[in-house]
Design a protein around this motif. Structure first.
Motif, PDB file in Angstrom:
ATOM      1  N   GLN A   1       0.840  -1.206   0.000  1.00 40.80           N
ATOM      2  CA  GLN A   1       0.000   0.000   0.000  1.00 40.80           C
ATOM      3  C   GLN A   1       0.874   1.255   0.000  1.00 40.80           C
ATOM      4  O   GLN A   1       0.601   2.213  -0.719  1.00 40.80           O
ATOM      5  N   LEU A   2       1.923   1.232   0.806  1.00 34.08           N
ATOM      6  CA  LEU A   2       2.844   2.378   0.860  1.00 34.08           C
ATOM      7  C   LEU A   2       3.622   2.525  -0.452  1.00 34.08           C
ATOM      8  O   LEU A   2       3.838   3.643  -0.935  1.00 34.08           O
ATOM      9  N   GLN A   3       4.034   1.382  -1.015  1.00 27.98           N
ATOM     10  CA  GLN A   3       4.777   1.401  -2.277  1.00 27.98           C
ATOM     11  C   GLN A   3       3.910   1.954  -3.409  1.00 27.98           C
ATOM     12  O   GLN A   3       4.381   2.745  -4.236  1.00 27.98           O
ATOM     13  N   ARG A   4       2.664   1.557  -3.452  1.00 31.53           N
ATOM     14  CA  ARG A   4       1.754   2.035  -4.493  1.00 31.53           C
ATOM     15  C   ARG A   4       1.544   3.547  -4.372  1.00 31.53           C
ATOM     16  O   ARG A   4       1.507   4.270  -5.377  1.00 31.53           O
ATOM     17  N   ALA A   5       1.421   4.029  -3.136  1.00 26.07           N
ATOM     18  CA  ALA A   5       1.252   5.472  -2.922  1.00 26.07           C
ATOM     19  C   ALA A   5       2.496   6.228  -3.392  1.00 26.07           C
ATOM     20  O   ALA A   5       2.390   7.298  -4.006  1.00 26.07           O
ATOM     21  N   ALA A   6       3.670   5.659  -3.094  1.00 25.28           N
ATOM     22  CA  ALA A   6       4.922   6.291  -3.517  1.00 25.28           C
ATOM     23  C   ALA A   6       5.034   6.314  -5.045  1.00 25.28           C
ATOM     24  O   ALA A   6       5.461   7.311  -5.637  1.00 25.28           O
TER      25      ALA A   6
ATOM     26  N   LEU B   1      10.289   3.825 -14.366  1.00 28.23           N
ATOM     27  CA  LEU B   1      10.075   2.441 -14.814  1.00 28.23           C
ATOM     28  C   LEU B   1      10.848   1.461 -13.926  1.00 28.23           C
ATOM     29  O   LEU B   1      10.363   0.366 -13.645  1.00 28.23           O
ATOM     30  N   LYS B   2      12.019   1.864 -13.484  1.00 27.17           N
ATOM     31  CA  LYS B   2      12.794   1.014 -12.573  1.00 27.17           C
ATOM     32  C   LYS B   2      12.015   0.792 -11.274  1.00 27.17           C
ATOM     33  O   LYS B   2      11.970  -0.325 -10.744  1.00 27.17           O
ATOM     34  N   ALA B   3      11.403   1.861 -10.766  1.00 27.07           N
ATOM     35  CA  ALA B   3      10.598   1.737  -9.541  1.00 27.07           C
ATOM     36  C   ALA B   3       9.335   0.922  -9.802  1.00 27.07           C
ATOM     37  O   ALA B   3       8.905   0.124  -8.961  1.00 27.07           O
ATOM     38  N   LEU B   4       8.732   1.120 -10.991  1.00 29.60           N
ATOM     39  CA  LEU B   4       7.501   0.400 -11.329  1.00 29.60           C
ATOM     40  C   LEU B   4       7.742  -1.103 -11.451  1.00 29.60           C
ATOM     41  O   LEU B   4       6.833  -1.899 -11.174  1.00 29.60           O
ATOM     42  N   GLN B   5       8.928  -1.487 -11.849  1.00 32.84           N
ATOM     43  CA  GLN B   5       9.272  -2.914 -11.918  1.00 32.84           C
ATOM     44  C   GLN B   5       9.138  -3.579 -10.550  1.00 32.84           C
ATOM     45  O   GLN B   5       8.936  -4.792 -10.464  1.00 32.84           O
ATOM     46  N   GLU B   6       9.223  -2.783  -9.508  1.00 37.20           N
ATOM     47  CA  GLU B   6       9.178  -3.317  -8.140  1.00 37.20           C
ATOM     48  C   GLU B   6       7.824  -3.076  -7.478  1.00 37.20           C
ATOM     49  O   GLU B   6       7.723  -3.020  -6.258  1.00 37.20           O
ATOM     50  N   ALA B   7       6.792  -2.930  -8.289  1.00 37.95           N
ATOM     51  CA  ALA B   7       5.445  -2.716  -7.740  1.00 37.95           C
ATOM     52  C   ALA B   7       5.021  -3.877  -6.849  1.00 37.95           C
ATOM     53  O   ALA B   7       4.243  -3.710  -5.910  1.00 37.95           O
ATOM     54  N   TYR B   8       5.536  -5.071  -7.164  1.00 35.86           N
ATOM     55  CA  TYR B   8       5.159  -6.272  -6.401  1.00 35.86           C
ATOM     56  C   TYR B   8       6.274  -6.734  -5.450  1.00 35.86           C
ATOM     57  O   TYR B   8       6.246  -7.872  -4.986  1.00 35.86           O
ATOM     58  N   LYS B   9       7.254  -5.889  -5.182  1.00 30.42           N
ATOM     59  CA  LYS B   9       8.427  -6.335  -4.424  1.00 30.42           C
ATOM     60  C   LYS B   9       8.089  -6.815  -3.011  1.00 30.42           C
ATOM     61  O   LYS B   9       8.837  -7.599  -2.412  1.00 30.42           O
ATOM     62  N   TYR B  10       6.950  -6.364  -2.460  1.00 33.46           N
ATOM     63  CA  TYR B  10       6.588  -6.771  -1.103  1.00 33.46           C
ATOM     64  C   TYR B  10       5.576  -7.909  -1.074  1.00 33.46           C
ATOM     65  O   TYR B  10       5.061  -8.259  -0.012  1.00 33.46           O
ATOM     66  N   LYS B  11       5.295  -8.478  -2.228  1.00 36.99           N
ATOM     67  CA  LYS B  11       4.401  -9.641  -2.279  1.00 36.99           C
ATOM     68  C   LYS B  11       5.247 -10.903  -2.169  1.00 36.99           C
ATOM     69  O   LYS B  11       6.032 -11.223  -3.062  1.00 36.99           O
TER      70      LYS B  11
END
Length: 331
Positions: A258-263, A314-324
């Motif tokens: 949730q925090l990552q998506r907001a960022a 795009l580099k950050a977007l690649q990690e949208a699921y990094k906490y799953k």
């Protein structure tokens, strides 16, 4: 009449498309942020990451091609750049062609010759000698201020009586202003980058994150050590550990995704809002290069800051699921 109107409309659209910058084209192609990150399947996660990675690879290839094109352009105009720099020095410091030729071959000059040339330049441009410059560095703050004020008064009087020197001073002043503009534009870019970095650092540095990961790791280690033939009691312990891991991984995803998506949302908003700053930096950098070397930079080189900002997103977007960490299909 209708046919003519449609042809004109199509032509207008074609011209609009041709006028689009590379940055605008890539911005339109950025995949939307996934709506539900924690309940996504492994296949959908891999597909999303693959799409983002492919776009990022394409963009980075283009960035590298532009850099190489700019470097090649500069190298092919090296002679023009050197000629322009020497011309600037002649205008700013009143140097003769003979003095310029000496500077071109400075490696062959003795220390005495270098100091003599420096003295000549200082004397012509600033009415100072190297000894006076050295003495100035040894003065107290009060002494330096008094000397500077006296020098400024003298320089203003000389400029009135010597139009040629005034023109040289104006030329130097314009170059100085251009450099200041570039530094100011770069400071804005650095400030934008700092704001973007600040979006993610509180998440990455959250002390609770390490505690959760440590618990998951400890339970996983214990569970792995129990693999093999086990008793009913040990089987129940293993089931309990598996449930703890699953629940902790789920809480971990729910909290930090949730925090990552907001960022990420704030990140792309910042990039979009900052496009004028990126373009301005590219334009000013090109102007500075032209003022310093006389080389007109390729238009695509002015977009590097914008394209690099998109690449960072795009580099950050690649990690949208990094906490799953948990996937229900793995049960």
């Amino acid at each position: 009449m209708k046919r003519i109107f449609m042809i004109m409309l199509a032509a207008g659209l074609a011209l609009t498309g041709a006028a689009q910058t590379r940055s605008q084209e890539y911005m339109k192609r950025i995949p939307a942020l996934p709506k539900d990150s924690c309940n996504a399947t492994r296949a959908s996660v891999e597909n999303f990451v693959s799409v983002v990675s492919a776009l990022r690879d394409e963009l980075e290839t283009e960035i590298e091609d532009i850099r190489e094109s700019v470097e090649s352009h500069i190298e092919s105009n090296a002679g023009k750049a050197e000629e322009n720099v020497m011309k600037q020095m002649s205008q700013m410091y009143g140097m003769s062609q003979a003095d310029i030729n000496k500077m071109k071959n400075s490696r062959n000059m003795s220390e005495a010759d270098k100091e003599a040339l420096a003295n000549k330049i200082l004397s012509q441009q600033a009415n100072m000698t190297m000894d006076e410059v050295k003495n100035l560095s040894k003065m107290s703050e009060t002494g330096r201020q008094a000397y500077t004020e006296a020098y400024a008064t003298e320089a203003m009087a000389n400029a009135k009586n010597n139009p040629g020197q005034a023109a040289a001073s104006n030329y130097a002043g314009n170059l100085y202003k251009t450099n200041l503009s570039q530094q100011a534009a770069l400071s804005k870019i650095n400030e934008i980058n700092s704001r973007i970095a600040a979006l993610y650092s509180p998440i990455q540095n959250d002390p609770e994150m390490k505690k959760m990961l440590d618990r998951i790791q400890a339970w996983n280690t214990k569970l792995t050590s129990m693999m093999g033939i086990v008793s009913d009691r040990e089987a129940r312990v293993m089931d309990s550990l598996s449930l703890k891991i699953k629940n902790e991984q789920t809480m971990y995803c729910n909290k930090y995704t949730q925090l990552q998506r907001a960022a990420l949302r704030r990140h792309i908003q910042t990039v979009k809002a900052s496009m004028p700053e990126y373009r301005n930096f590219g334009e000013i950098s090109a102007e500075t290069t032209k003022a310093q070397t006389g080389i007109e930079m390729p238009a695509e080189g002015k977009e590097l800051a914008s394209l690099e900002a998109i690449d960072d997103y795009l580099k950050a977007l690649q990690e949208a699921y990094k906490y799953k960490l948990y996937y229900s299909e793995d049960d």
